[in-house]
Design an enzyme around this catalytic site. Structure first.
Site, PDB file in Angstrom:
ATOM      1  N   ASN A  76     -18.939  -1.892  -5.800  1.00  0.00           N
ATOM      2  CA  ASN A  76     -19.861  -2.744  -5.041  1.00  0.00           C
ATOM      3  C   ASN A  76     -20.170  -2.128  -3.685  1.00  0.00           C
ATOM      4  OD1 ASN A  76     -19.834  -4.791  -6.998  1.00  0.00           O
ATOM      5  ND2 ASN A  76     -17.996  -5.721  -6.123  1.00  0.00           N
ATOM      6  N   HIS A  77     -21.339  -2.442  -3.164  1.00  0.00           N
ATOM      7  CA  HIS A  77     -21.635  -2.146  -1.769  1.00  0.00           C
ATOM      8  C   HIS A  77     -21.845  -3.479  -1.071  1.00  0.00           C
ATOM      9  CE1 HIS A  77     -22.829   2.348  -2.052  1.00  0.00           C
ATOM     10  NE2 HIS A  77     -22.025   2.024  -3.049  1.00  0.00           N
TER      11      HIS A  77
END
Length: 209
Positions: free
Chosen positions: A80-81
């Protein structure tokens, strides 16, 4: 009954997954199998992605009697970012380059474990995202991208995956959830395997419902 690595002696493309796992953060129930056209024993290396449990303590938990098809992948929190950040760029991962000492987890959102119930069928090249829980008896269509929880005995497909239908009526789903046949003894499962492969009316009749 001991569970062999390969449930069919002449098939090295299908393994009892629990017997192939060495990562303590991947927990798999009995008789869950994985099929791969190349090497099913590389599941934790090739199919569990961006999984950094030493940082997040996140786990892949899979129940009993699940069927996992070739190429199904579980995408963890390290992929994830951070949603709320102004930039998509993960500066914390490249702190050395930018001369900062950020905590690496500041680069992503931690959505928690991936939890798969019992007797779940995950189709060819499906993708399960971090934080998702899949209920008992659900079916995940081939190449679906599962971004949200899946109810017990639901059929989902698409990108992102959406519920197509329920496999059974609400009454029958409640019956199966209470029955929990996957917790029966091996002897009883051997005896009643034919019922489990048949229709739900026959199963209910056999158990006095």
């Amino acid at each position: 009954m001991s569970t062999p690595l390969f449930p069919r002696s002449d098939d090295k493309n299908t393994c009892n997954l629990r017997e192939a796992i060495t990562n303590e953060y991947i927990i798999v129930g009995e008789y869950t199998y994985y099929h791969d056209f190349e090497d099913p024993l590389k599941f934790q290396e090739k199919n569990v992605l961006y999984h950094y449990p030493f940082v997040n303590n996140d786990r892949l938990i899979v129940g009993k009697f699940c069927s996992i098809a070739h190429g199904a992948k579980f995408l963890f929190n390290g992929g994830n970012h951070k949603q709320a950040a102004c930039s998509n760029y993960p500066f914390a991962i490249f702190g050395e380059l930018w001369e900062h000492e950020f905590g690496i987890t500041e680069s992503w959102d931690n959505k928690g474990d991936i939890v798969v119930g019992n007797d779940v069928w995950i189709g060819f090249e499906a993708l399960i995202m971090a934080g998702v829980t899949i209920g008992n008896g659900a079916r995940i269509g081939s190449r679906s991208i599962v971004t949200r929880d899946v109810p017990p005995y639901a059929v989902v497909a698409g990108s992102p995956a959406k519920q197509i239908k329920k496999r059974f009526s609400d009454e029958d789903i409640a019956f199966l959830e209470e029955l929990r046949w996957w917790d029966w003894s091996e002897d009883r499962i051997k005896k009643d395997a034919g019922l489990l492969m048949g229709n739900i009316a026959s199963l209910k009749q056999a158990v006095g419902r």
